[in-house]
Enzyme design. Structure first.
Site, PDB file in Angstrom:
ATOM      1  N   ASP A  61      39.722  35.377  38.258  1.00 16.22           N
ATOM      2  CA  ASP A  61      39.313  35.088  39.632  1.00 16.22           C
ATOM      3  C   ASP A  61      39.594  33.639  40.025  1.00 16.22           C
ATOM      4  O   ASP A  61      39.253  33.220  41.121  1.00 16.22           O
ATOM      5  CB  ASP A  61      37.810  35.377  39.785  1.00 16.22           C
ATOM      6  CG  ASP A  61      37.382  35.517  41.246  1.00 16.22           C
ATOM      7  OD1 ASP A  61      38.164  36.044  42.049  1.00 16.22           O
ATOM      8  OD2 ASP A  61      36.259  35.087  41.584  1.00 16.22           O
TER       9      ASP A  61
ATOM     10  N   SER B  67      35.934  36.699  47.505  1.00 12.95           N
ATOM     11  CA  SER B  67      36.402  37.933  46.874  1.00 12.95           C
ATOM     12  C   SER B  67      35.603  39.110  47.419  1.00 12.95           C
ATOM     13  O   SER B  67      34.383  39.036  47.538  1.00 12.95           O
ATOM     14  CB  SER B  67      36.229  37.850  45.362  1.00 12.95           C
ATOM     15  OG  SER B  67      36.917  36.735  44.831  1.00 12.95           O
TER      16      SER B  67
ATOM     17  N   GLN C 267      43.029  42.448  43.574  1.00 15.19           N
ATOM     18  CA  GLN C 267      41.844  42.023  44.315  1.00 15.19           C
ATOM     19  C   GLN C 267      42.153  41.966  45.805  1.00 15.19           C
ATOM     20  O   GLN C 267      43.240  41.569  46.205  1.00 15.19           O
ATOM     21  CB  GLN C 267      41.386  40.633  43.858  1.00 15.19           C
ATOM     22  CG  GLN C 267      40.129  40.135  44.574  1.00 15.19           C
ATOM     23  CD  GLN C 267      39.712  38.720  44.163  1.00 15.19           C
ATOM     24  OE1 GLN C 267      39.923  37.771  44.906  1.00 15.19           O
ATOM     25  NE2 GLN C 267      39.137  38.592  42.972  1.00 15.19           N
TER      26      GLN C 267
END
Length: 301
Positions: free
Chosen positions: A220, A244, A294
């Site tokens: 991430d 996110s 993502q």
């Protein structure tokens, strides 16, 4: 979690320590959740966190919680997660594990992370026994070796606006293969791919679950840089608001997160204030070890 581990986790980002084994050990402590009841675990955040809990932290901790309810011979092969609310770094996070299924080959777990009585994150993870089968993969991109590339500290030198959170201690050693987004922004040359070498900045214990949780944490860190790099904007340098929204990871082959791996990312689409980013992880010998996708919220006035 022991008192020593709890103290180390709370002190992850002591001023003056930007990396190395001490900082990595504090990440390991963050992932050492406290068991407070059957299927219920508790984790903490660094004492000097940003306004919201880092998404990679909550994903890694949730995977630890799931993995601790699964026999060690079953390895995680995929996770799918949603970021529901911003996490509060000033209070602990409670992880509740639902043992969805225990089959002959596969085990499924669902984890909900809770703060202030509300869900902030939800994860589903699937574990499998080792089985033989067909094998193939696409080749790793041809890139320079990580040891030949500048360190992260060298890359941000001369960019005082990037002080803040990006100059805080980092348990992951990052080496940009191509020019970082803040450099391409300045040159006016957008980049369609973002490639970095990564590794845990020190030596990790041998536990397989810890290796995948550290990679989950790292996944991430630079992923949403890819859509920004296509438009010559960047976090601290422009009026960008991002978060996110969801996260999916597939683990293909065994690896060690304290050995170099290439993180090759791109953004195939962005619309409606959302951007899709996808990435591939390769070990230094070219083995394709994991894949990530993502969708992120990106508001760029």
């Amino acid at each position: 979690m022991t008192e020593v581990a709890r103290g180390a986790a709370a002190d992850l980002d002591v001023a003056g320590e930007l990396g190395g084994q001490v900082v990595l050990d504090r990440l390991v402590a963050l992932l050492d959740l406290e068991r407070i009841d059957e299927n219920i675990y508790r984790g903490v955040s660094p004492a000097h966190s940003p306004v919201r809990v880092f998404g990679g932290q909550v994903a890694g901790q949730a995977l630890v919680a799931a993995g601790r309810t699964v026999p060690s011979e079953r390895k995680v092969h995929s996770l799918h997660a949603y970021f529901i609310r911003g996490g509060d770094p000033s209070v602990p996070i409670v992880y509740e594990v639902d043992r969805i299924r225990d089959g002959r080959s596969f085990t499924t777990r669902r984890v909900v992370a809770i703060q202030h009585g509300k869900a902030i994150f939800a994860l589903s993870a699937s574990f499998q026994i080792r089985e033989p089968g067909i094998e193939h993969q696409e080749p790793m991109p041809d890139v320079p070796a990580p040891e030949t590339l500048p360190t992260f500290a060298e890359r941000i030198a001369g960019y005082p606006a990037l002080g803040g959170s990006r100059a805080m201690p980092r348990p992951i050693d990052i080496r940009y293969v191509n020019d970082p987004p803040w450099v391409t922004r300045e040159s006016g040359r957008p980049s369609e791919r973002n490639q970095v070498w990564m590794r845990a900045d020190g030596k990790l214990p041998d536990a397989d679950l810890l290796q995948v949780c550290v990679l989950t944490y790292a996944s991430d860190m630079t992923l949403l840089d890819s859509p920004l790099a296509r438009h010559n904007v960047y976090w601290e340098l422009d009026d960008v608001m991002g978060a996110s929204l969801d996260h999916a990871l597939w683990f293909h082959r065994p690896f060690r997160a304290d050995e170099w791996f290439l993180y090759d990312t791109a953004s195939p689409s962005a619309s409606g204030a959302r951007a899709l980013a996808e990435g591939r992880f390769f070990a230094a010998d070219g083995t394709h070890i994991a894949t990530v996708v993502q969708e992120g919220l990106l508001r760029v006035p």
